[in-house]
Design a protein around this motif. Structure first.
Motif, PDB file in Angstrom:
ATOM      1  N   PRO A 100      -7.624  -1.530 -20.580  1.00 38.15           N
ATOM      2  CA  PRO A 100      -8.570  -2.558 -21.044  1.00 38.15           C
ATOM      3  C   PRO A 100      -8.034  -3.976 -20.868  1.00 38.15           C
ATOM      4  CG  PRO A 100      -8.029  -1.000 -22.807  1.00 38.15           C
ATOM      5  CD  PRO A 100      -7.233  -0.593 -21.632  1.00 38.15           C
ATOM      6  N   GLU A 101      -6.696  -4.154 -21.012  1.00 40.97           N
ATOM      7  CA  GLU A 101      -6.144  -5.507 -20.875  1.00 40.97           C
ATOM      8  C   GLU A 101      -6.239  -6.012 -19.427  1.00 40.97           C
ATOM      9  OE1 GLU A 101      -4.544  -2.947 -22.178  1.00 40.97           O
ATOM     10  OE2 GLU A 101      -2.518  -2.697 -21.381  1.00 40.97           O
ATOM     11  N   ILE A 102      -6.128  -5.062 -18.472  1.00 40.55           N
ATOM     12  CA  ILE A 102      -6.260  -5.478 -17.066  1.00 40.55           C
ATOM     13  C   ILE A 102      -7.730  -5.751 -16.736  1.00 40.55           C
ATOM     14  CG2 ILE A 102      -5.991  -4.685 -14.656  1.00 40.55           C
ATOM     15  CD1 ILE A 102      -3.313  -3.540 -15.451  1.00 40.55           C
ATOM     16  N   GLN A 103      -8.609  -4.951 -17.324  1.00 39.77           N
ATOM     17  CA  GLN A 103     -10.047  -5.217 -17.125  1.00 39.77           C
ATOM     18  C   GLN A 103     -10.405  -6.608 -17.666  1.00 39.77           C
ATOM     19  OE1 GLN A 103     -12.118  -1.942 -18.925  1.00 39.77           O
ATOM     20  NE2 GLN A 103     -11.568  -0.524 -17.288  1.00 39.77           N
ATOM     21  N   ALA A 104      -9.856  -6.939 -18.831  1.00 37.53           N
ATOM     22  CA  ALA A 104     -10.112  -8.268 -19.416  1.00 37.53           C
ATOM     23  C   ALA A 104      -9.549  -9.359 -18.516  1.00 37.53           C
ATOM     24  CB  ALA A 104      -9.484  -8.359 -20.810  1.00 37.53           C
ATOM     25  N   ALA A 105      -8.360  -9.078 -17.947  1.00 31.47           N
ATOM     26  CA  ALA A 105      -7.723 -10.064 -17.056  1.00 31.47           C
ATOM     27  C   ALA A 105      -8.569 -10.279 -15.797  1.00 31.47           C
ATOM     28  CB  ALA A 105      -6.324  -9.599 -16.681  1.00 31.47           C
ATOM     29  N   ILE A 106      -9.161  -9.194 -15.300  1.00 29.46           N
ATOM     30  CA  ILE A 106     -10.015  -9.323 -14.096  1.00 29.46           C
ATOM     31  C   ILE A 106     -11.191 -10.239 -14.400  1.00 29.46           C
ATOM     32  CG2 ILE A 106     -11.588  -8.076 -12.544  1.00 29.46           C
ATOM     33  CD1 ILE A 106      -9.718  -5.625 -12.826  1.00 29.46           C
ATOM     34  N   TRP A 107     -11.847  -9.991 -15.538  1.00 30.58           N
ATOM     35  CA  TRP A 107     -13.017 -10.813 -15.884  1.00 30.58           C
ATOM     36  C   TRP A 107     -12.639 -12.277 -16.116  1.00 30.58           C
ATOM     37  CZ3 TRP A 107     -17.383  -9.530 -14.307  1.00 30.58           C
ATOM     38  CH2 TRP A 107     -17.787  -8.195 -14.286  1.00 30.58           C
ATOM     39  N   LEU A 122       0.829  -1.214   0.000  1.00 28.95           N
ATOM     40  CA  LEU A 122       0.000   0.000   0.000  1.00 28.95           C
ATOM     41  C   LEU A 122       0.862   1.262   0.000  1.00 28.95           C
ATOM     42  CD1 LEU A 122      -2.893  -0.882   2.479  1.00 28.95           C
ATOM     43  CD2 LEU A 122      -3.153  -0.159   0.101  1.00 28.95           C
ATOM     44  N   ALA A 123       1.944   1.208   0.767  1.00 32.71           N
ATOM     45  CA  ALA A 123       2.830   2.375   0.852  1.00 32.71           C
ATOM     46  C   ALA A 123       3.538   2.629  -0.470  1.00 32.71           C
ATOM     47  CB  ALA A 123       3.855   2.160   1.965  1.00 32.71           C
ATOM     48  N   PHE A 124       3.801   1.557  -1.202  1.00 34.77           N
ATOM     49  CA  PHE A 124       4.552   1.662  -2.456  1.00 34.77           C
ATOM     50  C   PHE A 124       3.715   2.277  -3.573  1.00 34.77           C
ATOM     51  CE2 PHE A 124       6.329   0.157  -6.433  1.00 34.77           C
ATOM     52  CZ  PHE A 124       7.693   0.376  -6.245  1.00 34.77           C
ATOM     53  N   THR A 125       2.414   1.912  -3.569  1.00 29.43           N
ATOM     54  CA  THR A 125       1.554   2.355  -4.677  1.00 29.43           C
ATOM     55  C   THR A 125       0.760   3.600  -4.282  1.00 29.43           C
ATOM     56  OG1 THR A 125       0.005   1.553  -6.336  1.00 29.43           O
ATOM     57  CG2 THR A 125      -0.435   0.893  -4.097  1.00 29.43           C
ATOM     58  N   SER A 126       0.107   4.176  -5.278  1.00 29.24           N
ATOM     59  CA  SER A 126      -0.752   5.337  -4.982  1.00 29.24           C
ATOM     60  C   SER A 126      -2.122   5.093  -5.595  1.00 29.24           C
ATOM     61  CB  SER A 126      -0.135   6.596  -5.596  1.00 29.24           C
ATOM     62  OG  SER A 126      -0.156   6.468  -7.007  1.00 29.24           O
ATOM     63  N   VAL A 127      -3.073   5.916  -5.176  1.00 29.79           N
ATOM     64  CA  VAL A 127      -4.436   5.775  -5.712  1.00 29.79           C
ATOM     65  C   VAL A 127      -4.412   5.956  -7.232  1.00 29.79           C
ATOM     66  CG1 VAL A 127      -6.792   6.702  -5.624  1.00 29.79           C
ATOM     67  CG2 VAL A 127      -5.429   6.565  -3.536  1.00 29.79           C
ATOM     68  N   LYS A 164      -5.793   3.507 -10.076  1.00 32.56           N
ATOM     69  CA  LYS A 164      -6.778   3.941 -11.084  1.00 32.56           C
ATOM     70  C   LYS A 164      -6.257   3.653 -12.490  1.00 32.56           C
ATOM     71  CE  LYS A 164      -9.345   7.671  -8.853  1.00 32.56           C
ATOM     72  NZ  LYS A 164      -9.379   9.127  -8.695  1.00 32.56           N
ATOM     73  N   ASP A 165      -4.987   4.020 -12.703  1.00 33.41           N
ATOM     74  CA  ASP A 165      -4.375   3.819 -14.030  1.00 33.41           C
ATOM     75  C   ASP A 165      -4.424   2.344 -14.429  1.00 33.41           C
ATOM     76  OD1 ASP A 165      -3.863   6.463 -14.170  1.00 33.41           O
ATOM     77  OD2 ASP A 165      -1.727   6.323 -13.642  1.00 33.41           O
ATOM     78  N   ALA A 166      -4.078   1.499 -13.455  1.00 31.67           N
ATOM     79  CA  ALA A 166      -4.073   0.053 -13.737  1.00 31.67           C
ATOM     80  C   ALA A 166      -5.483  -0.431 -14.082  1.00 31.67           C
ATOM     81  CB  ALA A 166      -3.523  -0.711 -12.534  1.00 31.67           C
ATOM     82  N   LEU A 167      -6.462   0.045 -13.293  1.00 30.69           N
ATOM     83  CA  LEU A 167      -7.838  -0.403 -13.518  1.00 30.69           C
ATOM     84  C   LEU A 167      -8.426   0.094 -14.830  1.00 30.69           C
ATOM     85  CD1 LEU A 167      -9.594  -0.181 -10.026  1.00 30.69           C
ATOM     86  CD2 LEU A 167      -9.159  -2.211 -11.384  1.00 30.69           C
ATOM     87  N   ASN A 209       7.164  -2.160 -15.252  1.00 28.73           N
ATOM     88  CA  ASN A 209       6.121  -1.294 -14.695  1.00 28.73           C
ATOM     89  C   ASN A 209       5.757  -1.768 -13.287  1.00 28.73           C
ATOM     90  OD1 ASN A 209       4.075   0.494 -14.306  1.00 28.73           O
ATOM     91  ND2 ASN A 209       2.875  -0.114 -16.106  1.00 28.73           N
ATOM     92  N   LEU A 210       6.631  -1.485 -12.344  1.00 23.64           N
ATOM     93  CA  LEU A 210       6.458  -1.965 -10.974  1.00 23.64           C
ATOM     94  C   LEU A 210       5.198  -1.414 -10.294  1.00 23.64           C
ATOM     95  CD1 LEU A 210       7.845  -3.889  -9.021  1.00 23.64           C
ATOM     96  CD2 LEU A 210       9.176  -1.974  -8.158  1.00 23.64           C
ATOM     97  N   PRO A 211       4.897  -0.104 -10.433  1.00 21.45           N
ATOM     98  CA  PRO A 211       3.677   0.419  -9.781  1.00 21.45           C
ATOM     99  C   PRO A 211       2.414  -0.325 -10.234  1.00 21.45           C
ATOM    100  CG  PRO A 211       5.061   2.229 -10.493  1.00 21.45           C
ATOM    101  CD  PRO A 211       5.671   0.981 -11.064  1.00 21.45           C
ATOM    102  N   ALA A 212       2.341  -0.625 -11.547  1.00 19.67           N
ATOM    103  CA  ALA A 212       1.158  -1.353 -12.046  1.00 19.67           C
ATOM    104  C   ALA A 212       1.120  -2.768 -11.483  1.00 19.67           C
ATOM    105  CB  ALA A 212       1.182  -1.400 -13.572  1.00 19.67           C
TER     106      ALA A 212
END
Lengths: 283, 228
Positions: free
Chosen positions: A61-68, A46-51, A55-58, A252-255
């Motif tokens: 579209p490829e991450i949205q597809a991965a979630i589904w 949590l400390a490493f990442t930011s809101v 948001k950017d990750a979410l 892309n460590l933050p993602a």
């Protein structure tokens, strides 16, 4: 020498102050070290990442597809695992038959095998040529159904590990259940199948939910077999565990951290939901 | 009538028999013997829950050795009662009647009649998980006799009950046997139970079975056959 006079304190009445406190301190100290480790890891994420990273990750579209695909594949593989594990767990718990030890050992193989080896074995199984016949080719030509490097491979890779854990859970459930009730039902006219369906199965509800939970959680965390057997093609076979790998490999460590936290969140929500469902079932 | 002809039961390293005995039609037989001698094994063999390694089992003259448990016409009350946890008292009493495909009205009358005899009319809609020991005992008995079995097998049915409940169930067993004349085999460790209930007595000792005919008092019994 045995005293014959004077004050002798009865052995049972000696005061042993603080013995309980020390016990709980030691037990609590050891137990909390593990819980603390998990909490600290999550806090570090949590400390490493930011809101904004989140948001950017979410928004990708490829991450949205991965979630589904993750939600869908974990659910299907968990349901399949319980479907297979229930009769298998019942047979192992109730019957002694030749080769039972062998079946028991084989079931444990996906648990002890390195994940990459499991993925490789699945890949070989579908692509091995036997007298000019190949399983993958046969499925494609006959049913127009591709398994390897497609979404069915994701489910099969998850299922092959999750099912082993589900079998363990179901076997334990049936072992703890009184088999005599099924025997009595059989003396009154039930067949073995009816005794399983109408006497044993309703009692196994809680165990089935546990097996479902374990299988779902295992499927979510599966990575090695998916990478080898299904690949990690964006928008096609990518699930959250492979997303973390892909984001890491592109630097892309933050993602990667944001997706990891998303996985924690999804896992917690699903596990709480299944626990609640379990407590409803008990009631 | 229950008949064992040179029956051998093998369960792992445990072997029982060959055993032969005969329990007369309509008799109330008690089977006594130390723990671990194989009393429950005999009951399970009669039920068909344990396959026999040799010999034949006859019920009312018919060889049922290879029959399925449900085809033998047996009512069985195991030691731990083994009630069906997800069913109500009513569902227990209806269980074998529904399997026998009896008419709905007949099932209703039979359940009413049985619950009256067993004194569990007020419990019919209750889950069996909320019953006391004595109530559970009555439900297990009701489940076993509701389908009018030819043979009733009771595995230490009174062992877990307090003295007062035990006497009540004693009386109940006597009443049921008098009214149905069902051939009964009852495992017990209690001499008192044997004296109160038995018309025939079997004793299992070191793999040997002693059969005694009993009239009104077990003490007056006379050994009629020793087989093993």
């Amino acid at each position: 020498m045995i005293p014959i006079s004077g004050e002798v304190k009865p052995a049972g009445r000696r005061r042993r102050a603080g013995s309980d406190g020390r016990f709980f301190l030691i037990m609590g100290g050891i137990s909390s070290s593990f819980v603390l480790l998990i909490v600290l890891m999550l806090l570090a994420d949590l400390a490493f990442t930011s809101v904004q990273d989140f948001k950017d990750a979410l928004m990708k579209p490829e991450i949205q597809a991965a979630i589904w695909l993750t939600l869908l594949s974990c659910t299907v593989s968990a349901i399949l695992s319980v479907w297979v594990a229930t009769p298998l767990g019942y047979v192992l718990a109730r019957y002694r038959f030749p080769g039972r030890w062998l079946v028991d050992t084989l079931i444990d193989i996906p648990i002890v095998l390195p994940p990459l080896v499991l993925g490789l074995s699945l890949l070989i199984l579908f692509h091995l040529e036997i007298g000019g016949w190949q399983l993958e080719r046969w499925l494609r030509n006959t049913f127009d159904f591709q398994v390897t490097f497609a979404w069915p491979a994701v489910i099969l890779a998850q299922f092959s590990v999750a099912c082993a854990f589900a079998v363990r859970a179901m076997r334990m459930t049936f072992e703890q259940m009184n088999a005599r009730a099924e025997d009595v039902a059989r003396t009154l006219g039930y067949s073995r199948g009816q005794a399983f369906l109408y006497i044993a199965l309703p009692q196994a509800e809680q165990g089935m939910l546990t097996a479902l939970t374990i299988s779902w959680a295992r499927s979510l965390g599966e990575f090695g077999p998916i990478l080898v057997f299904a690949g990690s093609t964006r928008m096609k076979t990518e699930v959250l565990s492979t997303t973390v790998f892909l984001e890491l490999s592109t630097g892309n460590l933050p993602a990667a951290v944001a997706v990891s936290l998303l996985m924690v969140f999804v896992a917690v929500v699903v596990l709480i939901f299944l626990r609640l469902l379990g407590s409803e079932a008990i009631r | 009538m229950i008949e064992f002809r040179d029956v051998i039961v093998q369960a792992g390293s445990f072997r029982l028999g060959p055993i032969s005995f005969e329990i007369l039609q309509g008799a109330y037989a008690v089977l006594m013997g130390k723990t671990g001698q194989g009393k429950t094994t005999i009951l399970e063999a009669i039920c068909g829950l344990r396959s026999v390694a040799g010999g034949r089992i006859l019920l009312h003259g018919e060889d049922v050795t290879g029959w399925r448990p449900g085809d033998r016409g047996i009512g069985y009350v195991p030691q731990d009662l083994a009630l069906f946890p997800r069913m109500s008292v009513r569902e227990h009493l209806e269980f074998s009647l529904k399997l026998q495909k009896r008419e709905k009205i007949e099932i209703r009358h039979r359940v009413e009649e049985l619950s009256d005899v067993l004194g569990i009319g007020h419990l019919l809609n209750r889950s069996v998980q909320k019953l006391s020991g004595g109530e559970s005992q009555r439900v297990a008995l009701g489940r076993a006799i509701s389908g009018n079995p030819d043979v009733l097998l009771l595995d230490e049915p009174l062992s877990a009950l307090d003295e007062e409940t035990r006497s009540d169930v004693h009386e109940l067993l006597k009443r049921i046997h008098t009214s149905t004349a069902v051939t009964t085999l009852h495992i017990t460790h209690s001499e008192r139970e044997a004296l109160a209930l038995a018309t025939q007595r079997l004793e299992l000792k070191d793999g040997q079975l002693q059969v005694s005919g009993v009239t009104t008092n077990a003490a007056d019994s006379q050994t009629t056959g020793v087989t093993a």
